[in-house]
Design an enzyme around this catalytic site. Structure first.
Site, PDB file in Angstrom:
ATOM      1  N   LYS A   1       0.841  -1.206   0.000  1.00 34.43           N
ATOM      2  CA  LYS A   1       0.000   0.000   0.000  1.00 34.43           C
ATOM      3  C   LYS A   1       0.877   1.258   0.000  1.00 34.43           C
ATOM      4  O   LYS A   1       0.625   2.206  -0.744  1.00 34.43           O
ATOM      5  CB  LYS A   1      -0.947  -0.011   1.214  1.00 34.43           C
ATOM      6  CG  LYS A   1      -2.050  -1.066   1.106  1.00 34.43           C
ATOM      7  CD  LYS A   1      -2.834  -1.266   2.407  1.00 34.43           C
ATOM      8  CE  LYS A   1      -3.803  -2.448   2.248  1.00 34.43           C
ATOM      9  NZ  LYS A   1      -4.631  -2.683   3.455  1.00 34.43           N
TER      10      LYS A   1
ATOM     11  N   GLN B   1      -4.953  -1.469   9.780  1.00 30.12           N
ATOM     12  CA  GLN B   1      -4.717  -2.767   9.155  1.00 30.12           C
ATOM     13  C   GLN B   1      -5.194  -3.873  10.091  1.00 30.12           C
ATOM     14  O   GLN B   1      -4.852  -3.882  11.280  1.00 30.12           O
ATOM     15  CB  GLN B   1      -3.216  -2.925   8.826  1.00 30.12           C
ATOM     16  CG  GLN B   1      -2.894  -4.156   8.003  1.00 30.12           C
ATOM     17  CD  GLN B   1      -3.489  -4.119   6.601  1.00 30.12           C
ATOM     18  OE1 GLN B   1      -3.633  -3.067   5.990  1.00 30.12           O
ATOM     19  NE2 GLN B   1      -3.853  -5.289   6.085  1.00 30.12           N
TER      20      GLN B   1
ATOM     21  N   ASP C   1     -11.419   2.340   4.064  1.00 35.33           N
ATOM     22  CA  ASP C   1     -11.631   0.886   4.016  1.00 35.33           C
ATOM     23  C   ASP C   1     -13.122   0.542   3.963  1.00 35.33           C
ATOM     24  O   ASP C   1     -13.481  -0.614   3.750  1.00 35.33           O
ATOM     25  CB  ASP C   1     -11.025   0.229   5.270  1.00 35.33           C
ATOM     26  CG  ASP C   1      -9.733  -0.515   4.984  1.00 35.33           C
ATOM     27  OD1 ASP C   1      -9.493  -0.869   3.820  1.00 35.33           O
ATOM     28  OD2 ASP C   1      -8.966  -0.744   5.946  1.00 35.33           O
TER      29      ASP C   1
HETATM   30  N1  GUN Z   1      -6.683  -7.060   6.315  1.00 34.16           N
HETATM   31  C1  GUN Z   1      -6.978  -7.829   5.260  1.00 34.16           C
HETATM   32  N2  GUN Z   1      -7.566  -7.092   4.289  1.00 34.16           N
HETATM   33  C2  GUN Z   1      -7.644  -5.842   4.761  1.00 34.16           C
HETATM   34  C3  GUN Z   1      -8.170  -4.625   4.220  1.00 34.16           C
HETATM   35  O1  GUN Z   1      -8.690  -4.552   3.103  1.00 34.16           O
HETATM   36  N3  GUN Z   1      -8.061  -3.550   5.023  1.00 34.16           N
HETATM   37  C4  GUN Z   1      -7.533  -3.610   6.270  1.00 34.16           C
HETATM   38  N4  GUN Z   1      -7.501  -2.505   6.990  1.00 34.16           N
HETATM   39  N5  GUN Z   1      -7.057  -4.707   6.795  1.00 34.16           N
HETATM   40  C5  GUN Z   1      -7.119  -5.819   6.045  1.00 34.16           C
END
Ligand code: GUN
Length: 278
Positions: free
Chosen positions: A50, A94, A117
């Site tokens: 990211k 996350q 998200d």
């Molecule tokens: N963990 C697995 N997929 C994601 C996601 O799309 N966003 C976040 N914040 N954590 C994750």
């Protein structure tokens, strides 16, 4: 059957190129705050991807990394600080978080307009209502983007979602319902999965079980969207048996299908959040 590969890597790269150009034309750089707790191996890889993707398009992504023993209050304080930071347009926590932290309480604290998200209850409610104000979870939004890009007809189709997580399965089901699909959400207690797969025109496999969906169950001409990222003997594989692609009309490869779209859509959401805030 001559199946078409849905090349998520290429489609994500094209979208990120477009975002790079759009961002270059803005008076300032959109800001993304990323909160990571602990050293979960998969999370570290996702977060690195990211950060790298954001930097490549001129987005200002800032990682706030905490040790495993951080307190709920420390994370809460940071979320509130980022909520008030005009240079931050989006933030994510996350997941998964260590067990001592209350995930729901923390996600609820994120300002809904910065919730890139799409995990805040207000955005989930907006998704449920079909409101165009919703910030949508990145993976389901990416899946829909791929289906639209390939001009795959959705109205009236039987869509089977396997795995009903908050991050993928449930929002993906809601989005496909809004596109006119007849949606079935299968989960760990579902009894007749082979029968459901046989009836499905579109399968979104997001259960995290390597190669669980068997090729023999898959209807000829089905569209296969594989969200799984698993390892068998060190080799990456999805939740759908790889040979099922031979029966499909379209399929997403693992890797290089849905995965890259999740990152691209997070960036897209942050760009959209910037535009709404400025
Ligand atoms: N963990 C697995 N997929 C994601 C996601 O799309 N966003 C976040 N914040 N954590 C994750």
């Amino acid at each position: 059957m001559n199946a078409k590969i849905i090349d998520g890597k290429k489609i994500a790269a094209e979208l990120q190129d477009k975002l790079k150009n759009d961002i270059a034309a803005l008076p300032s750089s959109p800001g993304l705050g990323i909160i990571q707790v602990g050293d979960d191996e998969a999370s570290t890889i996702y977060v690195r991807n990211k950060l790298k993707a954001a930097a490549a398009i001129g987005m200002n992504a800032v990682l706030h990394k905490f040790a495993d023993n951080v307190t709920q209050q420390e994370i809460a304080n940071l979320i509130m600080t980022l909520n008030n930071d005009k240079n931050i347009n989006g933030m994510i926590v996350q997941l998964p978080l260590p067990a001592h932290l209350n995930e729901e309480e923390l996600l609820d604290l994120i300002a809904p307009e910065k919730d890139v998200d799409g995990f805040h209850p207000l955005n989930i409610g907006r998704l449920q209502n079909g409101s165009d104000k919703a910030l949508l979870a990145a993976t389901p939004k990416g899946i829909l983007y791929l289906l639209e890009k390939e001009k795959i007809e959705l109205t009236g189709k039987n869509a089977l979602i396997i795995g009903c997580s908050k991050i993928v399965g449930r929002p993906a089901g809601m989005l496909l319902l809004q596109q006119g699909c007849t949606v079935t959400l299968a989960h760990i207690h579902t009894q007749n999965l082979p029968e459901l797969v046989k009836m499905a025109d579109i399968i979104v496999a997001a259960c995290g079980c390597p190669q669980m969906v068997k090729a023999e169950w898959v209807k000829t001409g089905a569209v296969l969207i594989d969200v799984g990222i698993n390892r068998i003997n060190g080799k990456l594989c999805g939740d759908i048996e790889t040979v099922a692609a031979n029966k499909a009309s379209y399929f997403t490869p693992v890797p290089g299908g849905v995965g890259p779209m999740t990152v691209a859509m997070l960036l897209q959401n942050t760009y959209e959040a910037y535009l709404k805030q400025n």
